[in-house]
Design an enzyme around this catalytic site. Structure first.
Site, PDB file in Angstrom:
ATOM      1  N   HIS A 138      22.828  54.148  21.039  1.00  0.00           N
ATOM      2  CA  HIS A 138      22.193  55.283  20.303  1.00  0.00           C
ATOM      3  C   HIS A 138      22.295  56.343  21.800  1.00  0.00           C
ATOM      4  O   HIS A 138      21.474  57.452  21.523  1.00  0.00           O
ATOM      5  CB  HIS A 138      20.973  55.143  20.078  1.00  0.00           C
ATOM      6  CG  HIS A 138      20.631  55.952  18.767  1.00  0.00           C
ATOM      7  ND1 HIS A 138      19.622  56.847  18.369  1.00  0.00           N
ATOM      8  CD2 HIS A 138      21.571  55.982  17.598  1.00  0.00           C
ATOM      9  CE1 HIS A 138      19.843  57.355  17.124  1.00  0.00           C
ATOM     10  NE2 HIS A 138      20.654  57.005  16.628  1.00  0.00           N
ATOM     11  N   ASP A 169      21.238  68.887  12.901  1.00  0.00           N
ATOM     12  CA  ASP A 169      20.963  68.054  14.112  1.00  0.00           C
ATOM     13  C   ASP A 169      20.353  69.374  15.143  1.00  0.00           C
ATOM     14  O   ASP A 169      20.298  70.482  14.752  1.00  0.00           O
ATOM     15  CB  ASP A 169      21.969  67.268  14.555  1.00  0.00           C
ATOM     16  CG  ASP A 169      21.386  66.119  15.213  1.00  0.00           C
ATOM     17  OD1 ASP A 169      20.623  66.357  16.233  1.00  0.00           O
ATOM     18  OD2 ASP A 169      21.615  64.713  14.980  1.00  0.00           O
ATOM     19  N   HIS A 357      18.721  65.302  10.405  1.00  0.00           N
ATOM     20  CA  HIS A 357      18.723  64.381  11.428  1.00  0.00           C
ATOM     21  C   HIS A 357      18.157  64.799  12.931  1.00  0.00           C
ATOM     22  O   HIS A 357      18.607  64.355  14.001  1.00  0.00           O
ATOM     23  CB  HIS A 357      20.346  63.736  11.520  1.00  0.00           C
ATOM     24  CG  HIS A 357      20.636  62.594  12.476  1.00  0.00           C
ATOM     25  ND1 HIS A 357      21.197  62.801  13.625  1.00  0.00           N
ATOM     26  CD2 HIS A 357      20.383  61.529  12.116  1.00  0.00           C
ATOM     27  CE1 HIS A 357      21.176  61.307  14.048  1.00  0.00           C
ATOM     28  NE2 HIS A 357      20.667  60.369  13.126  1.00  0.00           N
ATOM     29  N   GLU A 385      18.570  54.290  24.272  1.00  0.00           N
ATOM     30  CA  GLU A 385      18.228  55.603  23.858  1.00  0.00           C
ATOM     31  C   GLU A 385      18.463  56.387  25.049  1.00  0.00           C
ATOM     32  O   GLU A 385      18.223  55.944  26.073  1.00  0.00           O
ATOM     33  CB  GLU A 385      16.935  55.925  23.154  1.00  0.00           C
ATOM     34  CG  GLU A 385      16.748  54.907  21.939  1.00  0.00           C
ATOM     35  CD  GLU A 385      17.190  55.875  20.684  1.00  0.00           C
ATOM     36  OE1 GLU A 385      17.843  56.713  20.850  1.00  0.00           O
ATOM     37  OE2 GLU A 385      17.209  55.115  19.341  1.00  0.00           O
TER      38      GLU A 385
END
Length: 451
Positions: A138, A169, A357, A385
């Site tokens: 991610h 986004d 998102h 992440e």
């Protein structure tokens, strides 16, 4: 032996982070997915030295084909370009839910390679865990020459608004050679030197069983890996700190926690899925009790990428948006007194059948985090992440961030009472049955940790 209680100075934690200086004129925020797609294509076409694309997936649809074709064209025009693409290993080798397993992204990468036998573009699959449900790549941030394109978006039609729908986004374009080099170094040192990271543009791939020990070694290594750079310990000028995180207690989680707790006046944060880690819920309540203002911008259940309209065939994954909405309703009901005082502000984003998102944290017009982290239990523990922490003590980027927030709020509904959120007894019958069944055997708790 009793461990003494330590009172953390949250602002000192942030101040002590190593930082990279940033020129405000080299920081751009794009306000739409289509604008981002065009900017990315333009940068690819004009690349001089390197193109590194990092995404959860690069889909074999029209948008994915457009991006990959542009990358091949750039490499053909300039054979000396350093070109590498990194996607999640698991996601690339399965079809989209409901589609045949033969229509995989990995197969498409191989087909493209066959069509361009004299152009070597490596597409790597990065497995973060043995199973996709237990962790995915991610990581965010694609690098073209000295510019970082940072967004939570992957590459497909919806994320890039190629056709009729879009998934909203954040889109940040940052020109900074130190930042770009640190992100390239992270990829090269922490991915390419490990056997678990495999080429996907080949005809055959190793199995999960064959890579079992290699994946375990990679995951163990990544829990301790972070960005390396020669920065400055300065808090007087505009700066950026890149941060990676994998596993419980990682540095990115710590930064989000300390950001919220360091606020003097106001905290704003976005998340597409209202499924907050317990520590973040506690942090929010603590700050509300201290008189701080908290604004949360979350997607409506119909703006969730798992949402299934009532006229389509329902399955278990379609229950997730409803589970998240149940969470939100309970959260607002618990804190209704703060909503009444306009101290807690809840906004629901919705725009027809488009999806939401966005992720990120804004604190006091001084600290801003752009990240792919969904601020949920899965992001907190399972996925790899990262994020970019911007420190803006002179408020040189304030107008740009305000414009970004203004654009985000345009499509939102202000929630003044928890009863504005639909109660579960009014959900479709199949959703009610699913939620009742999951709650009865407590599987809903497990699902919300994994999805």
């Amino acid at each position: 032996m009793q461990i003494p209680f330590i009172k953390y100075n949250h602002r000192n934690y942030l101040n002590r982070l190593n930082k990279i200086k940033q020129q405000p004129e080299d920081y751009q925020i794009l306000l739409s997915s289509s604008e981002y797609r065009l900017a990315l294509l333009d940068a690819i076409a004009n690349a001089q030295s390197r193109i590194y694309i990092v995404a959860l997936y690069l889909e074999r649809d029209e948008a994915g084909q457009e991006i990959l074709a542009a990358i091949y064209a750039a490499k053909e025009k300039n054979p000396h370009l350093d070109v590498k693409i990194f996607v999640d290993w698991h996601r690339a080798q399965r079809g989209r839910i409901g589609e045949p397993k033969t229509n995989t992204n990995a197969k498409y990468y191989y087909e493209m390679k066959q069509q361009h036998p004299n152009v070597d573009i490596a597409v790597y699959g990065v497995p973060i865990n043995r199973r996709e449900m237990l962790g995915v790549l991610h990581l965010k941030g694609s690098i073209i020459d000295e510019t970082v394109f940072y967004t939570g978006a992957s590459i497909n039609n919806v994320y890039l608004h190629k056709l009729d729908k879009y998934r909203y986004d954040r889109y940040h374009v940052i020109n900074n050679h130190v930042l770009a080099n640190s992100m390239i170094d992270y990829i090269n040192h922490n991915f390419l030197s490990f056997d678990a990271v495999q080429r996907l543009d080949l005809n055959t791939h190793k199995t999960r069983k064959q890579l079992k020990s290699a994946i375990k070694s990679l995951r163990h290594h990544l829990t301790h890996a972070n960005y390396q750079f020669v920065g400055e310990d300065t808090n007087k000028s505009l700066s950026i700190t890149p941060i990676a995180g994998l596993g419980k207690g990682n540095q990115l989680n710590q930064v989000i926690h300390h950001m919220i707790c360091s606020a003097k006046e106001k905290i704003i944060f976005c998340t597409p899925y209202f499924n907050l880690p317990p520590i973040i819920v506690k942090d929010i309540i603590r700050q509300l009790r201290k008189g701080k203002q908290v604004e949360i911008i979350v997607g409506d259940k119909t703006a969730n990428d798992f949402y299934i309209p009532p006229d389509q065939k329902f399955n278990m994954i379609g229950g997730l948006p409803y589970l998240y909405e149940v969470n939100l309703r309970k959260f607002i009901e618990r804190l209704q007194s703060y909503v009444d005082k306009e101290q807690l502000i809840i906004r629901l984003w919705k725009d027809d059948d488009n999806s939401y998102h966005l992720k990120g944290v804004w604190v006091d017009n001084e600290w801003v985090l752009i990240t792919g982290n969904n601020i949920n239990p899965r992001a907190w523990r399972l996925d790899l992440e990262n994020g970019l922490l911007i420190h803006d003590p002179k408020q040189q980027l304030t107008n740009k961030f305000k414009q970004e927030l203004k654009e985000i709020r345009v499509k939102t509904l202000l929630i003044n009472h928890y009863q504005q959120i639909q109660a579960s007894q009014f959900y479709p019958k199949q959703v009610q049955k699913l939620i009742n069944r999951l709650s009865r055997i407590r599987v809903d708790r497990l699902i919300k940790r994994l999805l």
